[in-house]
Motif scaffolding. Structure first.
Motif, PDB file in Angstrom:
ATOM      1  N   TYR A   1      -1.407  18.308 -19.802  1.00  0.00           N
ATOM      2  CA  TYR A   1      -2.152  17.117 -19.382  1.00  0.00           C
ATOM      3  C   TYR A   1      -3.336  16.852 -20.322  1.00  0.00           C
ATOM      4  O   TYR A   1      -3.576  15.709 -20.719  1.00  0.00           O
ATOM      5  CB  TYR A   1      -2.690  17.308 -17.958  1.00  0.00           C
ATOM      6  N   ALA A   2      -4.085  17.923 -20.638  1.00  0.00           N
ATOM      7  CA  ALA A   2      -5.277  17.760 -21.460  1.00  0.00           C
ATOM      8  C   ALA A   2      -4.931  17.227 -22.848  1.00  0.00           C
ATOM      9  O   ALA A   2      -5.610  16.327 -23.376  1.00  0.00           O
ATOM     10  CB  ALA A   2      -6.013  19.095 -21.572  1.00  0.00           C
ATOM     11  N   VAL A   3      -3.879  17.763 -23.436  1.00  0.00           N
ATOM     12  CA  VAL A   3      -3.463  17.300 -24.764  1.00  0.00           C
ATOM     13  C   VAL A   3      -3.016  15.837 -24.704  1.00  0.00           C
ATOM     14  O   VAL A   3      -3.364  15.029 -25.578  1.00  0.00           O
ATOM     15  CB  VAL A   3      -2.345  18.194 -25.336  1.00  0.00           C
TER      16      VAL A   3
ATOM     17  N   LEU B   1       1.531  13.763 -31.161  1.00  0.00           N
ATOM     18  CA  LEU B   1       1.556  15.222 -31.144  1.00  0.00           C
ATOM     19  C   LEU B   1       1.891  15.779 -32.524  1.00  0.00           C
ATOM     20  O   LEU B   1       1.484  16.892 -32.867  1.00  0.00           O
ATOM     21  CB  LEU B   1       2.577  15.715 -30.110  1.00  0.00           C
ATOM     22  N   GLN B   2       2.600  15.011 -33.310  1.00  0.00           N
ATOM     23  CA  GLN B   2       3.035  15.462 -34.639  1.00  0.00           C
ATOM     24  C   GLN B   2       1.968  15.251 -35.727  1.00  0.00           C
ATOM     25  O   GLN B   2       2.176  15.646 -36.872  1.00  0.00           O
ATOM     26  CB  GLN B   2       4.323  14.731 -35.045  1.00  0.00           C
TER      27      GLN B   2
ATOM     28  N   LEU C   1       6.425  13.311 -25.698  1.00  0.00           N
ATOM     29  CA  LEU C   1       5.491  13.509 -26.798  1.00  0.00           C
ATOM     30  C   LEU C   1       6.220  14.086 -28.011  1.00  0.00           C
ATOM     31  O   LEU C   1       5.799  13.905 -29.148  1.00  0.00           O
ATOM     32  CB  LEU C   1       4.355  14.456 -26.384  1.00  0.00           C
ATOM     33  N   GLY C   2       7.310  14.799 -27.754  1.00  0.00           N
ATOM     34  CA  GLY C   2       8.142  15.307 -28.832  1.00  0.00           C
ATOM     35  C   GLY C   2       7.862  16.757 -29.176  1.00  0.00           C
ATOM     36  O   GLY C   2       7.085  17.446 -28.522  1.00  0.00           O
ATOM     37  N   SER C   3       8.520  17.222 -30.214  1.00  0.00           N
ATOM     38  CA  SER C   3       8.397  18.618 -30.639  1.00  0.00           C
ATOM     39  C   SER C   3       7.385  18.754 -31.770  1.00  0.00           C
ATOM     40  O   SER C   3       6.988  17.773 -32.394  1.00  0.00           O
ATOM     41  CB  SER C   3       9.762  19.142 -31.093  1.00  0.00           C
ATOM     42  N   ILE C   4       6.982  19.991 -32.027  1.00  0.00           N
ATOM     43  CA  ILE C   4       6.088  20.269 -33.154  1.00  0.00           C
ATOM     44  C   ILE C   4       6.831  21.099 -34.194  1.00  0.00           C
ATOM     45  O   ILE C   4       7.867  21.695 -33.906  1.00  0.00           O
ATOM     46  CB  ILE C   4       4.814  21.017 -32.702  1.00  0.00           C
TER      47      ILE C   4
END
Length: 420
Positions: free
Chosen positions: A307-309, A320-321, A358-361
Protein backbone atom coordinates in the motif's frame (compact mmCIF):
# COMPACT_ATOMS: atom_id res chain seq x y z
CA UNK A 1 11.94 23.34 0.71
CA UNK A 2 15.59 22.52 1.25
CA UNK A 3 17.32 19.58 -0.38
CA UNK A 4 18.12 16.82 2.14
CA UNK A 5 21.55 15.20 1.82
CA UNK A 6 22.52 11.80 3.19
CA UNK A 7 26.11 12.26 4.31
CA UNK A 8 26.99 8.80 5.59
CA UNK A 9 26.31 6.01 8.03
CA UNK A 10 28.23 4.03 10.61
CA UNK A 11 27.24 0.74 12.15
CA UNK A 12 28.77 -2.03 14.18
CA UNK A 13 28.95 -5.54 12.71
CA UNK A 14 25.64 -7.35 13.07
CA UNK A 15 26.03 -10.60 15.01
CA UNK A 16 23.92 -13.57 15.98
CA UNK A 17 22.30 -12.96 19.35
CA UNK A 18 23.74 -14.57 22.47
CA UNK A 19 27.26 -14.64 21.02
CA UNK A 20 29.68 -11.71 20.71
CA UNK A 21 27.63 -8.91 22.30
CA UNK A 22 26.39 -10.65 25.44
CA UNK A 23 25.58 -8.19 28.24
CA UNK A 24 26.18 -5.19 25.99
CA UNK A 25 23.27 -2.76 26.09
CA UNK A 26 21.46 -0.94 23.32
CA UNK A 27 22.78 2.30 24.72
CA UNK A 28 26.38 1.11 24.58
CA UNK A 29 26.09 -0.12 21.00
CA UNK A 30 24.30 2.93 19.69
CA UNK A 31 26.54 5.37 21.54
CA UNK A 32 29.49 3.73 19.77
CA UNK A 33 27.81 4.36 16.41
CA UNK A 34 27.19 8.02 17.25
CA UNK A 35 30.77 8.43 18.37
CA UNK A 36 32.01 6.85 15.13
CA UNK A 37 29.95 9.39 13.16
CA UNK A 38 31.33 12.17 15.37
CA UNK A 39 34.89 11.15 14.60
CA UNK A 40 34.34 10.47 10.91
CA UNK A 41 32.67 13.81 10.22
CA UNK A 42 34.54 15.90 12.80
CA UNK A 43 31.48 16.69 14.88
CA UNK A 44 33.26 16.79 18.27
CA UNK A 45 32.06 19.78 20.26
CA UNK A 46 29.47 20.67 17.62
CA UNK A 47 25.72 20.92 18.16
CA UNK A 48 23.66 18.73 15.85
CA UNK A 49 20.14 19.98 15.06
CA UNK A 50 18.44 16.91 16.51
CA UNK A 51 19.03 13.20 17.08
CA UNK A 52 16.28 10.59 16.68
CA UNK A 53 17.01 7.06 17.87
CA UNK A 54 15.05 3.97 18.83
CA UNK A 55 15.20 0.47 20.27
CA UNK A 56 12.46 -2.11 20.46
CA UNK A 57 13.83 -4.22 23.32
CA UNK A 58 14.66 -1.42 25.73
CA UNK A 59 14.15 -1.03 29.46
CA UNK A 60 11.55 1.11 31.17
CA UNK A 61 14.43 2.95 32.84
CA UNK A 62 15.71 3.99 29.39
CA UNK A 63 12.94 6.54 28.92
CA UNK A 64 15.58 9.10 27.88
CA UNK A 65 17.50 6.60 25.76
CA UNK A 66 18.42 8.83 22.79
CA UNK A 67 19.56 11.73 24.94
CA UNK A 68 21.75 9.45 27.05
CA UNK A 69 23.39 8.12 23.89
CA UNK A 70 24.22 11.69 22.83
CA UNK A 71 25.67 12.52 26.26
CA UNK A 72 27.96 9.50 25.93
CA UNK A 73 29.69 11.02 22.89
CA UNK A 74 31.86 14.05 22.11
CA UNK A 75 28.94 15.90 20.56
CA UNK A 76 28.09 19.26 22.09
CA UNK A 77 25.84 18.42 25.08
CA UNK A 78 23.43 21.09 23.82
CA UNK A 79 22.42 18.60 21.11
CA UNK A 80 18.80 17.50 21.72
CA UNK A 81 17.55 13.95 21.13
CA UNK A 82 14.34 11.96 21.27
CA UNK A 83 13.08 8.37 21.08
CA UNK A 84 11.16 6.80 18.18
CA UNK A 85 9.62 3.34 17.92
CA UNK A 86 7.94 1.78 14.91
CA UNK A 87 9.27 -1.78 15.32
CA UNK A 88 11.42 -2.85 12.35
CA UNK A 89 10.79 0.46 10.55
CA UNK A 90 12.10 2.58 13.41
CA UNK A 91 15.37 3.88 12.02
CA UNK A 92 13.87 4.44 8.58
CA UNK A 93 11.22 6.47 10.38
CA UNK A 94 13.88 8.46 12.27
CA UNK A 95 15.52 9.19 8.91
CA UNK A 96 12.21 10.36 7.46
CA UNK A 97 11.32 12.57 10.43
CA UNK A 98 14.67 14.34 10.49
CA UNK A 99 14.73 14.67 6.71
CA UNK A 100 11.37 16.44 6.77
CA UNK A 101 12.61 18.84 9.45
CA UNK A 102 15.74 19.58 7.43
CA UNK A 103 13.64 20.11 4.31
CA UNK A 104 11.43 22.53 6.23
CA UNK A 105 14.47 24.53 7.34
CA UNK A 106 14.01 23.83 11.04
CA UNK A 107 17.42 22.19 11.43
CA UNK A 108 20.56 21.91 9.28
CA UNK A 109 21.78 18.55 10.58
CA UNK A 110 20.37 15.42 12.15
CA UNK A 111 21.47 11.96 13.23
CA UNK A 112 19.05 9.06 12.77
CA UNK A 113 19.55 5.54 14.06
CA UNK A 114 18.48 2.55 16.05
CA UNK A 115 19.68 -0.46 17.98
CA UNK A 116 18.47 -3.80 19.29
CA UNK A 117 19.88 -6.69 21.25
CA UNK A 118 18.43 -9.97 22.43
CA UNK A 119 21.53 -10.61 24.51
CA UNK A 120 20.68 -8.02 27.16
CA UNK A 121 16.94 -8.61 27.46
CA UNK A 122 14.92 -6.40 29.81
CA UNK A 123 13.10 -9.14 31.71
CA UNK A 124 9.85 -8.13 33.41
CA UNK A 125 8.14 -9.14 36.62
CA UNK A 126 4.74 -10.76 36.43
CA UNK A 127 1.90 -8.28 36.74
CA UNK A 128 0.76 -9.86 40.02
CA UNK A 129 4.24 -9.60 41.54
CA UNK A 130 4.60 -5.99 40.34
CA UNK A 131 1.33 -5.05 42.06
CA UNK A 132 2.37 -6.73 45.29
CA UNK A 133 5.83 -5.15 45.32
CA UNK A 134 4.26 -1.75 44.71
CA UNK A 135 1.89 -2.35 47.64
CA UNK A 136 4.84 -3.53 49.74
CA UNK A 137 6.65 -0.26 49.16
CA UNK A 138 3.58 1.72 50.22
CA UNK A 139 2.85 -0.42 53.29
CA UNK A 140 2.88 1.53 56.58
CA UNK A 141 3.48 -1.24 59.10
CA UNK A 142 5.53 -4.39 59.54
CA UNK A 143 2.31 -6.44 59.71
CA UNK A 144 1.11 -5.09 56.37
CA UNK A 145 4.47 -5.90 54.78
CA UNK A 146 4.46 -9.42 56.20
CA UNK A 147 0.93 -10.06 54.90
CA UNK A 148 1.91 -8.91 51.39
CA UNK A 149 5.08 -11.01 51.37
CA UNK A 150 3.11 -14.08 52.50
CA UNK A 151 0.70 -13.62 49.58
CA UNK A 152 3.45 -13.95 46.95
CA UNK A 153 3.20 -17.28 45.11
CA UNK A 154 6.16 -19.14 43.62
CA UNK A 155 4.76 -18.97 40.06
CA UNK A 156 4.62 -15.17 40.34
CA UNK A 157 8.42 -15.07 40.70
CA UNK A 158 8.96 -16.38 37.17
CA UNK A 159 10.33 -13.62 34.87
CA UNK A 160 8.33 -12.52 31.86
CA UNK A 161 10.36 -12.64 28.63
CA UNK A 162 9.60 -10.22 25.77
CA UNK A 163 7.62 -12.13 23.14
CA UNK A 164 7.73 -11.20 19.46
CA UNK A 165 4.09 -12.04 18.84
CA UNK A 166 1.11 -10.00 17.74
CA UNK A 167 -1.01 -9.26 20.84
CA UNK A 168 -4.30 -9.38 18.89
CA UNK A 169 -3.69 -12.79 17.33
CA UNK A 170 -1.15 -14.45 19.63
CA UNK A 171 0.79 -15.50 16.52
CA UNK A 172 4.44 -14.81 15.78
CA UNK A 173 5.53 -12.94 12.70
CA UNK A 174 6.77 -16.22 11.23
CA UNK A 175 3.39 -17.86 11.75
CA UNK A 176 1.67 -14.94 10.05
CA UNK A 177 4.12 -15.17 7.15
CA UNK A 178 3.35 -18.88 6.79
CA UNK A 179 -0.26 -17.84 6.23
CA UNK A 180 0.87 -15.31 3.63
CA UNK A 181 3.00 -17.70 1.59
CA UNK A 182 0.18 -20.24 1.52
CA UNK A 183 -2.26 -17.57 0.34
CA UNK A 184 0.09 -16.39 -2.42
CA UNK A 185 1.37 -19.83 -3.42
CA UNK A 186 5.03 -19.12 -2.63
CA UNK A 187 7.03 -22.35 -2.65
CA UNK A 188 9.91 -23.35 -0.38
CA UNK A 189 12.34 -23.48 -3.31
CA UNK A 190 11.67 -19.84 -4.21
CA UNK A 191 12.32 -18.73 -0.65
CA UNK A 192 15.54 -20.72 -0.38
CA UNK A 193 16.74 -19.33 -3.71
CA UNK A 194 16.22 -15.76 -2.52
CA UNK A 195 18.02 -16.55 0.76
CA UNK A 196 20.97 -18.06 -1.12
CA UNK A 197 21.19 -14.97 -3.33
CA UNK A 198 21.13 -12.74 -0.26
CA UNK A 199 24.14 -14.58 1.19
CA UNK A 200 25.98 -14.54 -2.15
CA UNK A 201 25.44 -10.79 -2.54
CA UNK A 202 26.50 -10.03 1.03
CA UNK A 203 29.60 -12.23 0.71
CA UNK A 204 30.65 -10.49 -2.49
CA UNK A 205 30.03 -7.06 -0.94
CA UNK A 206 32.27 -7.86 2.02
CA UNK A 207 34.94 -9.44 -0.19
CA UNK A 208 35.09 -6.38 -2.45
CA UNK A 209 35.28 -3.89 0.44
CA UNK A 210 31.83 -2.37 0.01
CA UNK A 211 31.21 -2.31 3.76
CA UNK A 212 34.67 -1.18 4.83
CA UNK A 213 33.66 2.45 5.39
CA UNK A 214 30.12 1.69 6.62
CA UNK A 215 30.99 -0.84 9.36
CA UNK A 216 33.58 -0.28 12.08
CA UNK A 217 35.11 -2.97 14.35
CA UNK A 218 33.38 -3.39 17.70
CA UNK A 219 34.21 -5.61 20.67
CA UNK A 220 36.70 -7.59 18.60
CA UNK A 221 34.23 -8.23 15.74
CA UNK A 222 35.22 -6.86 12.34
CA UNK A 223 32.41 -8.01 10.03
CA UNK A 224 28.85 -9.32 10.05
CA UNK A 225 28.86 -12.85 11.45
CA UNK A 226 25.60 -14.17 10.01
CA UNK A 227 26.69 -14.01 6.34
CA UNK A 228 27.32 -17.52 5.05
CA UNK A 229 29.68 -17.69 2.08
CA UNK A 230 29.50 -21.49 2.11
CA UNK A 231 25.73 -21.89 1.99
CA UNK A 232 24.00 -23.53 -0.96
CA UNK A 233 20.55 -24.49 -2.20
CA UNK A 234 21.21 -28.04 -0.99
CA UNK A 235 22.14 -26.93 2.53
CA UNK A 236 19.13 -24.62 2.77
CA UNK A 237 16.81 -27.38 1.55
CA UNK A 238 17.82 -29.63 4.48
CA UNK A 239 16.60 -27.22 7.15
CA UNK A 240 13.36 -27.99 8.96
CA UNK A 241 10.32 -25.67 9.07
CA UNK A 242 10.59 -23.18 11.92
CA UNK A 243 6.99 -22.03 12.41
CA UNK A 244 4.62 -24.65 10.99
CA UNK A 245 5.29 -28.26 11.94
CA UNK A 246 2.23 -29.73 10.20
CA UNK A 247 4.30 -30.78 7.22
CA UNK A 248 3.14 -27.77 5.21
CA UNK A 249 5.61 -25.22 6.58
CA UNK A 250 8.09 -23.54 4.21
CA UNK A 251 9.76 -20.95 6.44
CA UNK A 252 13.05 -22.10 7.97
CA UNK A 253 15.96 -20.62 9.88
CA UNK A 254 17.70 -20.35 6.51
CA UNK A 255 15.13 -18.25 4.66
CA UNK A 256 14.10 -16.13 7.67
CA UNK A 257 16.03 -13.57 9.68
CA UNK A 258 17.53 -14.84 12.91
CA UNK A 259 17.79 -13.02 16.23
CA UNK A 260 20.47 -10.38 15.77
CA UNK A 261 22.31 -7.81 17.89
CA UNK A 262 23.52 -4.57 16.36
CA UNK A 263 23.19 -0.81 15.97
CA UNK A 264 23.40 1.74 13.17
CA UNK A 265 23.30 5.51 12.79
CA UNK A 266 23.55 8.00 9.95
CA UNK A 267 24.20 11.69 9.42
CA UNK A 268 21.80 13.90 7.46
CA UNK A 269 22.19 17.55 6.48
CA UNK A 270 20.80 20.23 4.25
CA UNK A 271 22.57 20.52 0.90
CA UNK A 272 23.81 24.01 1.81
CA UNK A 273 25.24 22.92 5.16
CA UNK A 274 26.94 19.92 3.57
CA UNK A 275 28.63 22.24 1.08
CA UNK A 276 29.75 24.56 3.88
CA UNK A 277 31.32 21.63 5.73
CA UNK A 278 32.78 20.20 2.52
CA UNK A 279 31.01 16.88 3.17
CA UNK A 280 30.61 14.70 0.06
CA UNK A 281 26.93 13.90 -0.44
CA UNK A 282 26.10 10.22 -0.99
CA UNK A 283 22.47 10.67 -2.06
CA UNK A 284 19.35 12.71 -1.36
CA UNK A 285 16.13 11.93 0.46
CA UNK A 286 13.14 12.44 -1.85
CA UNK A 287 9.91 11.26 -0.24
CA UNK A 288 8.41 8.61 2.04
CA UNK A 289 5.14 6.95 3.00
CA UNK A 290 3.77 4.68 5.71
CA UNK A 291 0.80 2.33 5.70
CA UNK A 292 -1.01 -0.31 7.72
CA UNK A 293 -3.14 -3.38 6.98
CA UNK A 294 -6.09 -4.94 8.81
CA UNK A 295 -4.23 -8.15 9.60
CA UNK A 296 -6.62 -8.95 12.45
CA UNK A 297 -9.37 -9.53 9.87
CA UNK A 298 -7.40 -11.47 7.29
CA UNK A 299 -4.93 -9.23 5.47
CA UNK A 300 -1.32 -10.42 5.44
CA UNK A 301 0.58 -9.04 8.44
CA UNK A 302 3.61 -7.93 6.43
CA UNK A 303 1.84 -6.65 3.30
CA UNK A 304 1.53 -2.99 4.34
CA UNK A 305 4.50 -1.88 2.16
CA UNK A 306 2.43 -2.80 -0.92
CA UNK A 307 0.00 0.00 0.00
CA UNK A 308 2.73 2.45 1.00
CA UNK A 309 4.67 1.97 -2.23
CA UNK A 310 1.51 2.34 -4.33
CA UNK A 311 0.70 5.69 -2.69
CA UNK A 312 4.28 6.89 -2.99
CA UNK A 313 4.48 6.02 -6.68
CA UNK A 314 1.21 7.82 -7.38
CA UNK A 315 2.31 10.96 -5.54
CA UNK A 316 5.67 11.02 -7.32
CA UNK A 317 4.18 10.15 -10.74
CA UNK A 318 6.47 7.12 -11.00
CA UNK A 319 6.13 3.50 -12.09
CA UNK A 320 7.40 0.58 -10.03
CA UNK A 321 9.96 -0.02 -12.78
CA UNK A 322 11.44 3.51 -12.53
CA UNK A 323 14.14 2.52 -10.07
CA UNK A 324 17.77 1.47 -10.40
CA UNK A 325 17.93 -0.05 -6.90
CA UNK A 326 15.36 -1.92 -4.81
CA UNK A 327 16.05 -2.52 -1.13
CA UNK A 328 13.26 -4.64 0.33
CA UNK A 329 13.80 -5.73 3.93
CA UNK A 330 13.97 -9.51 4.14
CA UNK A 331 12.17 -10.18 7.39
CA UNK A 332 11.41 -13.45 5.63
CA UNK A 333 12.18 -14.34 2.04
CA UNK A 334 8.56 -15.48 1.76
CA UNK A 335 7.33 -12.00 2.72
CA UNK A 336 9.48 -10.37 0.00
CA UNK A 337 8.12 -12.78 -2.59
CA UNK A 338 4.51 -12.19 -1.47
CA UNK A 339 5.05 -8.45 -1.89
CA UNK A 340 6.49 -8.84 -5.39
CA UNK A 341 3.70 -11.20 -6.43
CA UNK A 342 1.02 -8.85 -5.07
CA UNK A 343 2.30 -5.99 -7.24
CA UNK A 344 1.91 -8.28 -10.26
CA UNK A 345 -1.67 -9.23 -9.39
CA UNK A 346 -4.43 -7.19 -11.11
CA UNK A 347 -7.10 -7.93 -8.49
CA UNK A 348 -4.84 -7.02 -5.57
CA UNK A 349 -3.64 -3.84 -7.27
CA UNK A 350 -7.24 -2.64 -7.56
CA UNK A 351 -7.18 -2.53 -3.74
CA UNK A 352 -4.12 -0.30 -4.07
CA UNK A 353 -6.01 2.14 -6.29
CA UNK A 354 -4.66 1.01 -9.67
CA UNK A 355 -6.59 -0.19 -12.70
CA UNK A 356 -3.69 -2.42 -13.77
CA UNK A 357 -0.91 -4.30 -11.96
CA UNK A 358 2.07 -2.31 -10.81
CA UNK A 359 4.08 -5.05 -12.51
CA UNK A 360 7.32 -6.87 -11.81
CA UNK A 361 10.78 -5.56 -10.97
CA UNK A 362 14.19 -6.49 -12.32
CA UNK A 363 15.38 -8.97 -9.68
CA UNK A 364 19.02 -8.23 -10.51
CA UNK A 365 18.48 -4.80 -8.89
CA UNK A 366 17.12 -6.26 -5.63
CA UNK A 367 19.23 -6.23 -2.43
CA UNK A 368 22.41 -6.37 -4.48
CA UNK A 369 24.75 -6.10 -1.48
CA UNK A 370 22.84 -8.60 0.63
CA UNK A 371 19.60 -8.34 2.56
CA UNK A 372 18.51 -8.88 6.14
CA UNK A 373 18.46 -12.70 5.89
CA UNK A 374 22.22 -12.69 5.27
CA UNK A 375 23.33 -9.56 7.12
CA UNK A 376 21.03 -9.88 10.12
CA UNK A 377 18.14 -7.90 11.53
CA UNK A 378 18.56 -6.04 14.83
CA UNK A 379 15.00 -4.71 14.74
CA UNK A 380 15.43 -0.95 15.11
CA UNK A 381 18.85 -0.82 13.42
CA UNK A 382 17.77 -2.23 10.06
CA UNK A 383 16.36 0.99 8.58
CA UNK A 384 19.55 2.99 9.13
CA UNK A 385 21.60 0.08 7.78
CA UNK A 386 19.52 -0.02 4.60
CA UNK A 387 19.49 3.75 4.05
CA UNK A 388 23.27 4.07 4.40
CA UNK A 389 23.84 1.02 2.23
CA UNK A 390 21.48 2.31 -0.45
CA UNK A 391 22.96 5.81 -0.40
CA UNK A 392 26.43 4.35 -0.96
CA UNK A 393 25.14 2.30 -3.90
CA UNK A 394 23.76 5.48 -5.47
CA UNK A 395 27.05 7.25 -4.80
CA UNK A 396 28.96 4.48 -6.55
CA UNK A 397 26.61 4.63 -9.54
CA UNK A 398 26.95 8.39 -9.77
CA UNK A 399 23.22 8.76 -10.42
CA UNK A 400 19.98 6.88 -10.05
CA UNK A 401 16.84 6.33 -7.99
CA UNK A 402 16.27 3.81 -5.19
CA UNK A 403 13.18 2.40 -3.50
CA UNK A 404 13.40 1.26 0.13
CA UNK A 405 10.65 -0.88 1.66
CA UNK A 406 10.41 -2.16 5.24
CA UNK A 407 7.58 -4.19 6.79
CA UNK A 408 6.98 -3.99 10.52
CA UNK A 409 5.17 -5.68 13.36
CA UNK A 410 1.62 -4.51 13.93
CA UNK A 411 0.84 -4.81 10.23
CA UNK A 412 2.63 -1.62 9.19
CA UNK A 413 5.10 -0.64 6.50
CA UNK A 414 7.50 2.27 5.89
CA UNK A 415 8.93 3.08 2.45
CA UNK A 416 11.11 5.80 0.99
CA UNK A 417 12.75 7.05 -2.19
CA UNK A 418 16.40 8.14 -2.40
CA UNK A 419 18.02 9.70 -5.45
CA UNK A 420 21.32 10.98 -6.74
Amino acid sequence: MKKVAIIGGQRIPFVKSFTHYNRISNQEMLTACLQALTERYQLAGKRVGDVALGALLNRSTEWNFARECVLGTNLDPHTPAYNVQRACGTSLDTTIQLSLRIAAGQIDTGIAGGSDTNSDLPLLLSQQLSWKLTALRAAKSFGERLKILASIRLKELAPVYPAVVEPRTGLSMGQHTERMVKEWGIHREEQDALAWQSHLNATKAWDTGFYDDLVFPYKGVTKDTIVRSDTSAEKLAKLKPAFDFSGQGTLTAGNSTIYTDGAAAMLLASEEYAQQQKWPVMAHFVDAESAAVDYVHGEGLLMAPTYAVARLLKRQHLRLQDFDIYEIHEAFCGQVLCTLKAWEDPVYCKKLGYDAPLGSIDRSKLNTRGGSVAIGHPFCATGARIVAQTAKLLQERGSGRALISICTAGGMGVVAILQR
